[in-house]
Design a protein around this motif. Structure first.
Motif, PDB file in Angstrom:
ATOM      1  N   ARG A  51      52.549   2.697  60.338  1.00 14.87           N
ATOM      2  CA  ARG A  51      51.767   3.737  59.670  1.00 14.87           C
ATOM      3  C   ARG A  51      52.529   5.059  59.695  1.00 14.87           C
ATOM      4  N   PRO A  52      53.522   5.214  58.825  1.00  9.72           N
ATOM      5  CA  PRO A  52      54.295   6.462  58.848  1.00  9.72           C
ATOM      6  C   PRO A  52      53.453   7.636  58.358  1.00  9.72           C
ATOM      7  N   ASP A  53      53.743   8.796  58.897  1.00  7.86           N
ATOM      8  CA  ASP A  53      53.030  10.010  58.554  1.00  7.86           C
ATOM      9  C   ASP A  53      53.706  10.672  57.362  1.00  7.86           C
ATOM     10  N   ALA A  54      52.930  10.999  56.352  1.00  8.32           N
ATOM     11  CA  ALA A  54      53.469  11.732  55.212  1.00  8.32           C
ATOM     12  C   ALA A  54      53.402  13.219  55.548  1.00  8.32           C
ATOM     13  N   LEU A  55      54.518  13.791  55.952  1.00  7.75           N
ATOM     14  CA  LEU A  55      54.510  15.174  56.397  1.00  7.75           C
ATOM     15  C   LEU A  55      54.504  16.160  55.237  1.00  7.75           C
ATOM     16  N   VAL A  56      55.236  15.865  54.179  1.00  2.00           N
ATOM     17  CA  VAL A  56      55.298  16.744  53.022  1.00  2.00           C
ATOM     18  C   VAL A  56      54.871  15.942  51.804  1.00  2.00           C
ATOM     19  N   SER A  57      53.875  16.464  51.094  1.00  2.20           N
ATOM     20  CA  SER A  57      53.417  15.752  49.905  1.00  2.20           C
ATOM     21  C   SER A  57      54.347  16.050  48.734  1.00  2.20           C
ATOM     22  N   GLN A  58      54.230  15.281  47.692  1.00  2.00           N
ATOM     23  CA  GLN A  58      55.101  15.434  46.535  1.00  2.00           C
ATOM     24  C   GLN A  58      54.806  16.722  45.775  1.00  2.00           C
ATOM     25  N   ASP A  59      53.567  17.154  45.747  1.00  2.00           N
ATOM     26  CA  ASP A  59      53.197  18.377  45.034  1.00  2.00           C
ATOM     27  C   ASP A  59      52.831  19.488  46.023  1.00  2.00           C
TER      28      ASP A  59
END
Length: 105
Positions: A51-59
């Motif tokens: 379950r990797p953490d999405a630290l920076v979103s695409q937008d």
């Protein structure tokens, strides 16, 4: 003397026979502690890997603009002015706002 018969003398006669190694509870405590730690670390690694953490979103830029709009909202102004006026000299305070009257039925 016969090889099948032996005479027990001294303190050996009063000692009970030794138990098997798995029958000692202290041994299981010594083995169990590190075993639990190893299992917990494997589970933690598996959870982190699956379950990797999405630290920076695409937008991220659009989300930042929305946050700034929310912070600039007028309903948060009393808290901001109250904080700012706690250190503002009395001469620099703005005039009090006129209360809004509402007609109740």
């Amino acid at each position: 003397m016969n090889a099948t018969t032996s005479t027990v003398t001294g303190s050996d006669a009063n000692e009970p026979p030794a138990l098997a190694w798995w029958r000692y509870p202290l041994l299981w405590m010594v083995i169990g502690g590190p075993t639990v730690v190893v299992v917990a670390s494997v589970v933690t690694f598996w959870l982190a890997w699956s379950r990797p953490d999405a630290l920076v979103s695409q937008d991220y830029y659009r989300e930042g603009l929305e946050i700034n709009k929310t912070l600039g909202d007028k309903r948060f102004m009393p808290a901001l002015t109250g904080r700012n006026h706690s250190t503002t000299p009395v001469d620099d305070l703005p005039a009090p706002a006129m209360p809004v009257r509402r007609n109740l039925p």
